[in-house]
Design a protein around this motif. Structure first.
Motif, PDB file in Angstrom:
ATOM      1  N   LYS A   1      28.317   6.213  17.807  1.00  0.00           N
ATOM      2  CA  LYS A   1      26.922   5.770  17.738  1.00  0.00           C
ATOM      3  C   LYS A   1      26.789   4.297  17.393  1.00  0.00           C
ATOM      4  O   LYS A   1      25.711   3.724  17.552  1.00  0.00           O
TER       5      LYS A   1
ATOM      6  N   SER B   1      21.212  12.608  15.715  1.00  0.00           N
ATOM      7  CA  SER B   1      20.754  12.606  17.104  1.00  0.00           C
ATOM      8  C   SER B   1      21.805  11.913  17.976  1.00  0.00           C
ATOM      9  O   SER B   1      22.464  10.970  17.539  1.00  0.00           O
TER      10      SER B   1
ATOM     11  N   ASN C   1      22.398   9.659  20.187  1.00  0.00           N
ATOM     12  CA  ASN C   1      22.071   8.401  20.843  1.00  0.00           C
ATOM     13  C   ASN C   1      22.818   7.277  20.142  1.00  0.00           C
ATOM     14  O   ASN C   1      23.133   7.402  18.962  1.00  0.00           O
TER      15      ASN C   1
ATOM     16  N   SER D   1      15.992   8.713  20.510  1.00  0.00           N
ATOM     17  CA  SER D   1      16.671  10.002  20.426  1.00  0.00           C
ATOM     18  C   SER D   1      16.626  10.719  21.772  1.00  0.00           C
ATOM     19  O   SER D   1      15.638  10.639  22.493  1.00  0.00           O
TER      20      SER D   1
ATOM     21  N   GLU E   1      12.543  14.788  15.921  1.00  0.00           N
ATOM     22  CA  GLU E   1      13.522  15.272  14.964  1.00  0.00           C
ATOM     23  C   GLU E   1      12.871  16.180  13.922  1.00  0.00           C
ATOM     24  O   GLU E   1      11.651  16.208  13.765  1.00  0.00           O
TER      25      GLU E   1
ATOM     26  N   HIS F   1      14.567   1.984  14.011  1.00  0.00           N
ATOM     27  CA  HIS F   1      15.529   3.021  14.371  1.00  0.00           C
ATOM     28  C   HIS F   1      15.271   3.639  15.741  1.00  0.00           C
ATOM     29  O   HIS F   1      16.186   4.089  16.407  1.00  0.00           O
TER      30      HIS F   1
HETATM   31 MG    MG Z   1      18.541   9.643  14.886  1.00  0.00          MG
END
Ligand code: MG
Ligand code: TXA
Length: 315
Positions: free
Chosen positions: A54, A142, A144, A150, A179, A227
């Motif tokens: 990530k 997640s 990504n 996400s 999420e 984010h």
């Molecule tokens: Mg995330």
């Protein structure tokens, strides 16, 4: 670079996926919220691969996924509030932060050294089947690259992580699309992240309001304002597109893509990341229509504010 396999959500696909996890490889899998990037939570090397794949700041702790509340109690202390919320909402889009139990056996990389653990029981049939087949705790953020949107489809996962993970289990789009809601239960019940389960429902089950962290404090460590950022510039509360912009609508209106033409917040949540991905692929700045700040709209607006924030400023 490694080859990334796409696995079907069949018994043979899931047994391949579980075998990868057991060998310390990374497997992305669908949950009802978003696709997760899974690793064996007991295996520090496997967990480290998550941060590597990530490109994620290493101080950001991960959610551990288990098949049911009994499995969760192997790793965390279990106050009455946890029992109430687990009975009411698990399996489902709710993550509980609880004190780690002695002898938990999890890699400390999972918690980034914190004395608490974020744990969740997903409802998705394929997530459930994989967790039962693997029969162990799966750390999964997640799926990504850090700081990007996400993923709500296997194609999103592959677009960001192909060549960096062993496999993705493809079982179509995620139903919730946001999420999980995160509740801290290591002190007064606290809303740490808005998400797929409305905070009002949680407060109602507990019979008291949720505490909210002092503004400006990072309680979910490592949560950065940007984010959820697409690469394109994002402008909020737009009533129309300016020259060159794409307009992401909500409710009946003329626009390039609409989160929910009928103004339904559940539909808008399910569409949010997919629509942002589609617009981001067109390399134009994105203007977003106002979304009401109620129920799931609060979580949608939180994600949109992060998408629009200057990059990598602390929350
Ligand atoms: Mg995330
Ligand atoms: O729906 C979801 O929750 C998805 C799916 C895959 O389950 N997972 C997910 O994970 O969103 P991730 O890693 O992207 O977000 C986890 C959040 C982070 O903001 C992290 O800081 C917070 O949970 N977190 C994890 N452990 C924590 C802890 N012990 N205390 C406070 N926050 C924690």
């Amino acid at each position: 670079m490694q080859q990334t396999l796409t696995l079907a959500p069949t018994p043979s696909g899931l047994s391949d996926a579980a075998a990868f996890l057991l060998r310390g490889a990374l497997v992305a899998f669908p949950t009802e919220t978003v696709y997760g990037l899974g690793a064996d939570a007991r295996n520090a090397t496997a967990v480290a691969k998550i941060y590597e794949a990530k490109g994620r700041p290493s101080f950001n702790p991960l959610i551990v996924h288990v098949a049911d509340a009994d499995a969760a109690q192997r790793y965390v202390d279990w106050p009455d509030t946890a029992q109430i919320l687990a009975s009411a909402f698990w399996p489902g889009p709710l993550t509980l932060v609880l004190p780690l139990k002695d002898g938990h056996g999890l890699s400390s990389l999972v918690t980034a050294g914190l004395p608490t653990l974020a744990v969740r029981v997903p409802a998705h049939r394929t997530a459930q089947a994989l967790l039962r087949q693997f029969d162990g705790p799966v750390a999964a953020p997640s799926a990504n690259p850090s700081g990007r949107i996400s993923p709500t489809t296997a194609a999103h996962v592959l677009a960001g992580l192909r060549g960096r993970i062993a496999a993705v289990v493809d079982d179509g789009p995620c139903a919730v699309g946001l999420e999980s809601t995160i509740i801290g239960l290591d002190g007064p019940s606290t809303l740490l992240r808005t998400g797929g389960l409305p905070a009002e429902a949680i407060a109602a089950a507990l019979g008291h309001p949720l505490a909210v962290p002092e503004s400006g404090r990072i309680t979910a460590p490592g949560q950065l304002t940007s984010h959820y950022a697409p690469q394109a510039h994002v402008r909020l509360n737009a009533t129309e597109a300016r020259a060159g912009e794409l307009l992401l609508g909500f409710g009946p209106m003329a626009c390039d893509l609409n989160l929910s033409p009928s103004g339904d917040l559940v539909e808008a949540a399910a569409n949010l990341f997919g629509h942002l991905h589609q617009m981001d692929a067109r390399n134009a700045p994105i203007a977003v229509a106002p979304v009401p700040e109620v129920g799931l709209g609060r979580a949608i607006n939180d994600r949109l504010r992060r998408a629009a924030a200057p990059r990598d400023t602390p929350l």
